[in-house]
Every structure is written in C-alpha cells, then in structure tokens.
Write an enzyme that holds these catalytic residues in place. Structure first.
Site, short mmCIF file in Angstrom:
data_model
loop_
_atom_site.label_atom_id
_atom_site.label_comp_id
_atom_site.label_asym_id
_atom_site.label_seq_id
_atom_site.Cartn_x
_atom_site.Cartn_y
_atom_site.Cartn_z
CG ASP A 1 19.23 4.33 6.68
OD1 ASP A 1 18.15 4.70 7.16
OD2 ASP A 1 19.33 3.51 5.75
CE1 TYR B 1 8.22 3.16 -3.25
CE2 TYR B 1 7.31 2.80 -5.44
CZ TYR B 1 7.13 2.98 -4.08
OH TYR B 1 5.86 2.97 -3.54
CD GLU C 1 25.45 -3.23 0.77
OE1 GLU C 1 24.87 -2.17 0.45
OE2 GLU C 1 24.87 -4.34 0.80
CB SER C 2 27.02 3.60 1.35
OG SER C 2 25.63 3.72 1.43
CG ASN C 3 23.59 2.75 5.99
OD1 ASN C 3 23.55 3.73 5.27
ND2 ASN C 3 22.52 2.04 6.30
CG ASP D 1 23.97 -1.18 7.99
OD1 ASP D 1 24.14 -2.40 7.82
OD2 ASP D 1 23.08 -0.54 7.43
CE LYS E 1 23.72 -8.27 13.20
NZ LYS E 1 23.59 -7.44 11.99
N1 LIG Z 1 17.18 -0.69 21.19
C1 LIG Z 1 18.51 -0.83 21.24
N2 LIG Z 1 19.19 -0.48 22.36
C2 LIG Z 1 20.52 -0.63 22.42
N3 LIG Z 1 21.28 -1.16 21.44
C3 LIG Z 1 20.66 -1.55 20.31
C4 LIG Z 1 19.25 -1.40 20.14
N4 LIG Z 1 18.92 -1.88 18.91
C5 LIG Z 1 20.07 -2.28 18.34
N5 LIG Z 1 21.12 -2.09 19.17
C6 LIG Z 1 22.53 -2.43 18.91
O1 LIG Z 1 22.70 -2.59 17.52
C7 LIG Z 1 22.99 -3.97 17.23
C8 LIG Z 1 22.31 -4.38 15.96
O2 LIG Z 1 20.92 -4.26 16.11
P1 LIG Z 1 19.96 -5.41 15.60
O3 LIG Z 1 18.59 -4.85 15.67
O4 LIG Z 1 20.24 -6.67 16.37
O5 LIG Z 1 20.54 -5.62 14.13
P2 LIG Z 1 19.90 -5.55 12.69
O6 LIG Z 1 19.63 -4.09 12.43
O7 LIG Z 1 20.97 -6.10 11.85
O8 LIG Z 1 18.66 -6.38 12.77
C9 LIG Z 1 22.59 -4.77 18.46
O9 LIG Z 1 23.33 -5.98 18.58
C10 LIG Z 1 22.90 -3.75 19.55
O10 LIG Z 1 24.27 -3.74 19.82
O1 LIG Z 2 17.69 -2.45 2.34
C1 LIG Z 2 18.66 -1.74 2.09
O2 LIG Z 2 19.29 -1.88 1.05
C2 LIG Z 2 19.13 -0.69 3.01
C3 LIG Z 2 18.22 -0.24 4.10
O3 LIG Z 2 17.33 -1.23 4.56
C4 LIG Z 2 19.02 0.32 5.26
O4 LIG Z 2 19.89 1.35 4.82
C5 LIG Z 2 19.82 -0.72 5.95
O5 LIG Z 2 20.46 -1.55 5.38
C6 LIG Z 2 19.84 -0.75 7.38
O6 LIG Z 2 20.28 -2.00 7.88
P1 LIG Z 2 20.31 -2.33 9.42
O7 LIG Z 2 21.54 -1.69 9.95
O8 LIG Z 2 20.38 -3.82 9.51
O9 LIG Z 2 19.08 -1.73 10.05
#
Ligand SMILES: Nc1ncnc2c1ncn2[C@@H]1O[C@H](COP(=O)(O)OP(=O)(O)O)[C@@H](O)[C@H]1O
Ligand SMILES: O=C(O)C[C@@H](O)[C@H](O)C(=O)COP(=O)(O)O
Length: 317
Positions: A294, A104, A35-37, A258, A225
């Site tokens: 992050d 943790y 959320e803070s991200n 995020d 996504k």
């Molecule tokens: N390897 C990548 N190359 C380009 N865009 C990416 C890549 N990984 C993630 N993204 C972008 O970030 C978004 C979220 O990534 P994703 O891995 O689907 O989400 P989450 O972290 O929630 O699992 C994707 O829909 C895309 O727009």
């Molecule tokens: O789990 C958490 O509370 C946070 C971390 O996993 C991380 O900061 C996060 O949420 C990243 O999420 P993403 O954008 O879906 O990779």
C-alpha cells in the site's frame, strides 16, 4: 501540523504468489490503512503529519506504531487499547488486474474510536484534516468521531479533505452509507471521489454535472479521479482535466488513491496551482501502482520531481 488524519491501520498480509487465496501458504506482512497511507505519503514528501487512532495491545499494534514513528509521523494521539486487537487484512492477487481484499477488523481497537479521543487543540492547529469514508463505516462511535472532528475543524477553519473511499464490504446498508457519506461531503472543503463513488453519492450524471453540483453545495475543490487517465478538477472558477502518467505494468493498485491524496495536499501546501497539485497527485498515484504494498511505492520528493521531469521529456522526445 500540515495535515492530521484519523483512521484505522492494519497489518496487511499478501501471499508471495498470485492466485487464489485458498492456495496461499506464505505471506509478506506490511502495514496499510487509507489514512496512514496518506500520512506516510505526505511525510515522505517532507510534510508534518499527525495520525489519530487506536491500536490493540498486540504485536501488530507495536509494528504499526514503530513503522509510522519511523516514517516521522506524529503518533502522540494514538492510544493503545488494553485487551483489544489490531485489525488485519489480506490482499489477494488473484491474477493481473484482479486484486481483492479480505478484512478481519470488526471489533478492532480502531473501531472503538470515540469523540472523547479527539484533542480539540491538536486539531485546531492543523492546516488540513484528512478523513475517508472508511472510518465512519467501522462503527457508530467511529461515525460520531468523524462528525465531531469535522465540526472542530470547521470551527477552527482547518480545511476538511474527504476521500469517500467507499468500501461496500464495510457497510451493511447502502442507503445509510450514502446518507453518511453525503453529509460528510457537503461539510468538506476538498473532496476526492472516483467516478463510481461520485455516481453512488449523486446518482446518474456526467463528470461536469457532478463537479458543478458539489461546488454548488459549498465544496471549494472537487477532484474526480479516473484511474490511469488522471483526474478532473473543479473550483468555483475553473474546470480542467489533468492527464495521468501512463504505467506500463501495474504491480499493485492498492494505495494509488491515497498516494493521489498525498500528492495533491503536498502540492497545495507548497503553494502550487491546483492544476500542478493535481499533476503531482497523478504522479504519486502512478508511482504507488508500480510497487508491491500500500505504501512501499510512496515516493520521496526528489523521486517524484525527477519522475515528472522524465515523463515530460519522454512526451517531447
Ligand atoms: N494504472 C494507472 N496508471 C497511472 N496512474 C494511475 C493508475 N491507477 C491509478 N493511477 C493514479 O492514481 C489515482 C488514483 O487512482 P484511482 O484508481 O482512480 O483511485 P482509487 O484508488 O481511489 O480508486 C489516479 O487518478 C491516477 O492519478
Ligand atoms: O480498507 C482500508 O481500510 C484500507 C485498504 O483498503 C487500503 O490500505 C486502502 O485504503 C487503499 O486505498 P486506495 O488508495 O483507494 O487504493
């Protein structure tokens, strides 16, 4: 505020070398928490954001507060809990394309959030309330806080934005997880699941079927996504696929989702079409993967606009 978000932030420790965590001796300390991200992503794009949370009365709590304050996020709704600790997590880069996290955080200050920490007037004045599936997994009182916040937002017509962010390590029972997350999903205006998350919530199906199903349940905008491939979006009247921006070398995938949320909300707040807002979301998500940390890759507005322009030129060249 344009957006208010609720959740836990942690001190994040990442070994300076990739490989097994058990070999790691030297770490870089940053700040993370879904959320803070998102709040940081939005603030860098020029929006007004507030974060509701709790931190411990320790050095990491102070580090989180000063970092978020420095990013221009409103932290007036964050409480420092005496005699309690701030959560931490470790990020292992075992090898390229294999990143793991170790939490943790059980019993942390943020896991003690309760509905009495919510200021109804503060929530009522926001345009969007952002929540993730992480917070209700932290404790029963966190789950109650999320449902109370959703009820307040709905009452004041503040749009609820939900990223399921399913973290299996945080749920002891998957049926409970599915039930809680499903109940949040059907009360949301916008939902942003990944493919595996939407399959977990709705069972077997296709992108088309899941998208339509969520719209029929009352969600106004569904964005599914697909990682590097981008995302599909669904509204009552439209369904489209918006291609992602290819990234040659992913440095750190954590935080991409995020960044995506921040880009999408930024676009919607700016009055872009949904397709252009999803394009901005893809761009921010991609940019986040190119930088360690992050939030360190969350771009500023000029950055993201310039980058989208460059990608278009590369495609037409
Ligand atoms: N390897 C990548 N190359 C380009 N865009 C990416 C890549 N990984 C993630 N993204 C972008 O970030 C978004 C979220 O990534 P994703 O891995 O689907 O989400 P989450 O972290 O929630 O699992 C994707 O829909 C895309 O727009
Ligand atoms: O789990 C958490 O509370 C946070 C971390 O996993 C991380 O900061 C996060 O949420 C990243 O999420 P993403 O954008 O879906 O990779």
């Amino acid at each position: 505020m344009d957006v208010i978000t609720i959740g836990e932030s942690m001190a994040v420790f990442t070994p300076i070398n990739s490989g097994q965590m058990k070999q790691a001796t030297t770490f870089v300390r940053t700040i993370g928490g879904s959320e803070s991200n998102v709040a940081i992503g939005l603030a860098r794009l020029g929006h007004r954001v507030g974060w509701i949370s709790k931190v411990g009365d320790d050095e990491f709590g102070k580090a989180i507060l000063s970092f978020l304050r420095g990013e221009g996020i409103d932290i007036s709704q964050v409480k420092v809990v005496p005699k309690t600790f701030t959560g931490i997590y470790f990020k292992e880069k075992r090898r390229h394309n294999d990143t793991r996290v170790y939490y943790y955080r059980r019993g942390s200050a943020a896991s003690q959030l309760s509905p009495s920490d919510l200021d109804e007037e503060y929530i009522s004045k926001a345009k969007y309330l952002h929540i993730t599936g992480i917070t209700p997994a932290l404790s029963k009182s966190c789950e109650e806080t999320i449902f109370a916040a959703i009820a307040m937002a709905r009452y004041y017509k503040v749009k609820v934005v939900f990223d399921p962010n399913i973290r299996m390590k945080l749920w002891s029972n998957l049926d409970v997880a599915r039930d809680v997350l499903f109940r949040i999903a059907i009360q949301s205006d916008i939902i942003l699941p990944g493919i595996t998350e939407v399959a977990f919530l709705l069972g077997d199906g296709t992108i088309e079927k899941w998208g339509r199903q969520l719209i029929e349940m009352g969600v106004s905008l569904v964005v599914i996504k697909l990682g590097e491939r981008g995302a599909h979006y669904f509204t009552k009247t439209n369904h489209d696929y918006i291609q992602g921006f290819p990234v040659k070398y992913v440095v750190d995938p954590v935080g991409a989702g995020d960044g995506f949320t921040a880009g999408l909300l930024s676009g919607l707040i700016d009055g872009l079409s949904v397709a252009d807002a999803v394009r901005r979301a893809n761009a921010v998500g991609a940019l986040v993967t190119m930088v360690e940390g992050d939030t360190e890759g969350m771009p500023e507005r000029e950055d993201v606009e310039r980058w989208i322009g460059q990608q278009r030129e590369d495609v037409t060249r």
